[in-house]
Enzyme design. Structure first.
Site, PDB file in Angstrom:
ATOM      1  N   ASP A 169       0.885  -1.169   0.000  1.00 50.77           N
ATOM      2  CA  ASP A 169       0.000   0.000   0.000  1.00 50.77           C
ATOM      3  C   ASP A 169       0.915   1.210   0.000  1.00 50.77           C
ATOM      4  O   ASP A 169       1.628   1.447   0.992  1.00 50.77           O
ATOM      5  CB  ASP A 169      -0.891  -0.017   1.252  1.00 50.77           C
ATOM      6  CG  ASP A 169      -1.846   1.172   1.295  1.00 50.77           C
ATOM      7  OD1 ASP A 169      -1.635   2.146   0.543  1.00 50.77           O
ATOM      8  OD2 ASP A 169      -2.803   1.119   2.086  1.00 50.77           O
ATOM      9  N   ASN A 202       3.204   2.511 -10.703  1.00 50.11           N
ATOM     10  CA  ASN A 202       1.973   2.631 -11.475  1.00 50.11           C
ATOM     11  C   ASN A 202       0.770   3.018 -10.616  1.00 50.11           C
ATOM     12  O   ASN A 202      -0.169   3.638 -11.105  1.00 50.11           O
ATOM     13  CB  ASN A 202       1.711   1.282 -12.172  1.00 50.11           C
ATOM     14  CG  ASN A 202       0.281   1.151 -12.642  1.00 50.11           C
ATOM     15  OD1 ASN A 202      -0.085   1.670 -13.695  1.00 50.11           O
ATOM     16  ND2 ASN A 202      -0.571   0.479 -11.864  1.00 50.11           N
ATOM     17  N   PHE A 212     -10.379  10.938  -8.727  1.00 46.40           N
ATOM     18  CA  PHE A 212     -11.811  11.113  -8.478  1.00 46.40           C
ATOM     19  C   PHE A 212     -12.512  11.236  -9.821  1.00 46.40           C
ATOM     20  O   PHE A 212     -11.935  11.762 -10.784  1.00 46.40           O
ATOM     21  CB  PHE A 212     -12.054  12.385  -7.657  1.00 46.40           C
ATOM     22  CG  PHE A 212     -11.742  12.220  -6.194  1.00 46.40           C
ATOM     23  CD1 PHE A 212     -12.754  11.923  -5.292  1.00 46.40           C
ATOM     24  CD2 PHE A 212     -10.434  12.342  -5.731  1.00 46.40           C
ATOM     25  CE1 PHE A 212     -12.470  11.756  -3.938  1.00 46.40           C
ATOM     26  CE2 PHE A 212     -10.142  12.174  -4.381  1.00 46.40           C
ATOM     27  CZ  PHE A 212     -11.167  11.881  -3.484  1.00 46.40           C
ATOM     28  N   SER A 232       0.990  11.150 -16.529  1.00 49.64           N
ATOM     29  CA  SER A 232      -0.130  11.307 -17.463  1.00 49.64           C
ATOM     30  C   SER A 232       0.111  12.527 -18.332  1.00 49.64           C
ATOM     31  O   SER A 232       0.767  13.483 -17.899  1.00 49.64           O
ATOM     32  CB  SER A 232      -1.428  11.490 -16.666  1.00 49.64           C
ATOM     33  OG  SER A 232      -2.468  11.882 -17.528  1.00 49.64           O
ATOM     34  N   TYR A 263      -5.885  15.958  -9.787  1.00 50.60           N
ATOM     35  CA  TYR A 263      -5.183  14.867 -10.469  1.00 50.60           C
ATOM     36  C   TYR A 263      -4.036  15.435 -11.307  1.00 50.60           C
ATOM     37  O   TYR A 263      -2.909  14.917 -11.282  1.00 50.60           O
ATOM     38  CB  TYR A 263      -6.175  14.094 -11.347  1.00 50.60           C
ATOM     39  CG  TYR A 263      -5.576  12.940 -12.114  1.00 50.60           C
ATOM     40  CD1 TYR A 263      -5.295  11.731 -11.480  1.00 50.60           C
ATOM     41  CD2 TYR A 263      -5.293  13.056 -13.485  1.00 50.60           C
ATOM     42  CE1 TYR A 263      -4.751  10.664 -12.190  1.00 50.60           C
ATOM     43  CE2 TYR A 263      -4.753  11.997 -14.188  1.00 50.60           C
ATOM     44  CZ  TYR A 263      -4.473  10.802 -13.540  1.00 50.60           C
ATOM     45  OH  TYR A 263      -3.934   9.752 -14.247  1.00 50.60           O
ATOM     46  N   GLY A 264      -4.331  16.512 -12.046  1.00 52.84           N
ATOM     47  CA  GLY A 264      -3.310  17.138 -12.898  1.00 52.84           C
ATOM     48  C   GLY A 264      -2.112  17.610 -12.084  1.00 52.84           C
ATOM     49  O   GLY A 264      -0.960  17.367 -12.461  1.00 52.84           O
ATOM     50  N   VAL A 265      -2.373  18.265 -10.960  1.00 52.21           N
ATOM     51  CA  VAL A 265      -1.257  18.749 -10.122  1.00 52.21           C
ATOM     52  C   VAL A 265      -0.479  17.562  -9.551  1.00 52.21           C
ATOM     53  O   VAL A 265       0.758  17.565  -9.511  1.00 52.21           O
ATOM     54  CB  VAL A 265      -1.771  19.684  -9.003  1.00 52.21           C
ATOM     55  CG1 VAL A 265      -0.643  20.021  -8.018  1.00 52.21           C
ATOM     56  CG2 VAL A 265      -2.348  20.962  -9.598  1.00 52.21           C
ATOM     57  N   LYS A 269       0.010  14.747 -10.916  1.00 50.85           N
ATOM     58  CA  LYS A 269       0.834  14.164 -11.977  1.00 50.85           C
ATOM     59  C   LYS A 269       1.955  15.120 -12.416  1.00 50.85           C
ATOM     60  O   LYS A 269       3.007  14.664 -12.871  1.00 50.85           O
ATOM     61  CB  LYS A 269      -0.040  13.732 -13.154  1.00 50.85           C
ATOM     62  CG  LYS A 269      -0.959  12.535 -12.817  1.00 50.85           C
ATOM     63  CD  LYS A 269      -0.180  11.278 -12.428  1.00 50.85           C
ATOM     64  CE  LYS A 269      -1.056  10.040 -12.353  1.00 50.85           C
ATOM     65  NZ  LYS A 269      -0.303   8.840 -11.948  1.00 50.85           N
TER      66      LYS A 269
END
Ligand code: NAP
Length: 276
Positions: free
Chosen positions: A62, A89, A94, A139, A193-195, A197
């Site tokens: 985890d 990976n 969300f 991503s 999510y963008g930040v 990545k």
């Protein structure tokens, strides 16, 4: 201690991680570890591969849990004296219509995608053997989110001298800014999510630089990549690539030949280096 080469894939009980393990079972000349935070989901996935005639080993992991990461580290150290391939990976996202408050989404997403991945790297990178490969699954959204940052932030994230501590400070600041509803005023894009990545891609650039500075003679290659838009629980059934197709670029980077001197410290998609 075993001299057999060993590969580890995080978050590999399903989706792209599972497909990466499947491909490595076919192509990697050594032991391949499928890891999962939930042991029963992990064992089920190993059994699924077994039914395909493929053999993967299982270890619990985890990435949100430092104890779990250290247990894997100690196991690898003891059984193999290190590791040869690490594919980071594991990740979460969300759903677009999720009504969880943005600040909570930011904290939870950064916790796994950035801080969890970083903790795995902190514990496992020192164990990576000469000629090893490290692949951090980021991503294309990291690139688009970078474009949505203020000029000042873009400059920091593209810098060739940014340190890991400075990156951690910026990722922490993003989470704090969302709690005060100030993230847009502070130059951040409206995507947790963008930040997260951006964090993974920039972390990879920093780690590659550190390897150049401290372990140049070890020929370790470390890169970030985008798997593409892949039909998994995360991206849904409308995505264009199958999980096996999504695994192609991460597997390509994991299996770069030992005489390759690159790519290193790059961000790739479709096996091609992209401008950051
Ligand atoms: P997925 O099907 O949702 O699989 C994610 C995997 O990560 C699952 O095995 C999940 O385990 C695991 N995971 C989540 N949190 C974890 C934790 N704390 N510790 C260990 N494992 C954890 O997603 P996917 O589409 O395969 O995504 C894999 C990677 O590709 C992610 O990093 C994602 O951001 C990236 N990516 C995906 C796409 C796409 O189009 N699918 C595009 C670009 C990048 P559980 O089953 O226990 O939840």
């Amino acid at each position: 201690m075993s001299n057999v080469p060993v590969a580890v894939v995080t978050g590999s009980n399903k989706g792209i991680g599972f497909a990466i393990v499947r491909a490595l079972c076919k192509q990697f000349p050594g032991d391949v570890y499928l890891t999962a935070r939930d042991p029963s989901r992990g064992q089920d996935a190993v059994a699924k591969l077994q039914a395909e005639g493929l053999h993967a080993f299982f270890h619990q992991l985890d990435i949100d849990d430092l104890q779990s990461i250290r247990a894997l580290r100690d196991f690898l150290k003891e059984k193999y004296g290190g590791l040869n391939v690490l594919v980071n990976n594991a990740g979460i996202a969300f759903k677009v219509h999720d009504t969880t408050p943005f600040a909570v989404q930011a904290e939870v997403t950064l916790k796994t995608n950035f801080f969890g991945t970083r903790n795995v790297c902190t514990e496992l990178l020192p164990l990576v053997k000469p000629y090893g490969k490290v692949v951090n699954v980021s991503s294309m959204v990291s690139s688009s989110a970078l474009g949505g940052c203020s000029q000042e932030l873009q400059q920091k994230f593209r810098s060739d001298t940014i340190t890991e501590d400075e990156l951690v400070e910026l990722m922490t600041k993003f989470v704090e800014d969302t709690k005060k509803s100030m993230h847009e005023k502070e130059g951040w894009p409206n995507t947790a999510y963008g930040v997260s990545k951006i964090g993974v891609t920039v972390l990879s650039r920093i780690q590659a630089r550190m390897l150049n500075e401290t372990r140049k003679g070890d020929h370790i290659l470390l890169n970030a990549c985008c798997p593409g838009w892949v039909r998994t629980d995360m991206a849904g059934p409308k995505a264009t690539k199958s999980p096996d197709e999504g695994a192609e670029t991460p597997v390509y980077l994991a299996l770069l030949p030992s005489d390759a001197d690159g790519p290193h410290g790059q961000f790739l998609s479709n096996k091609t280096v992209r401008t950051w």
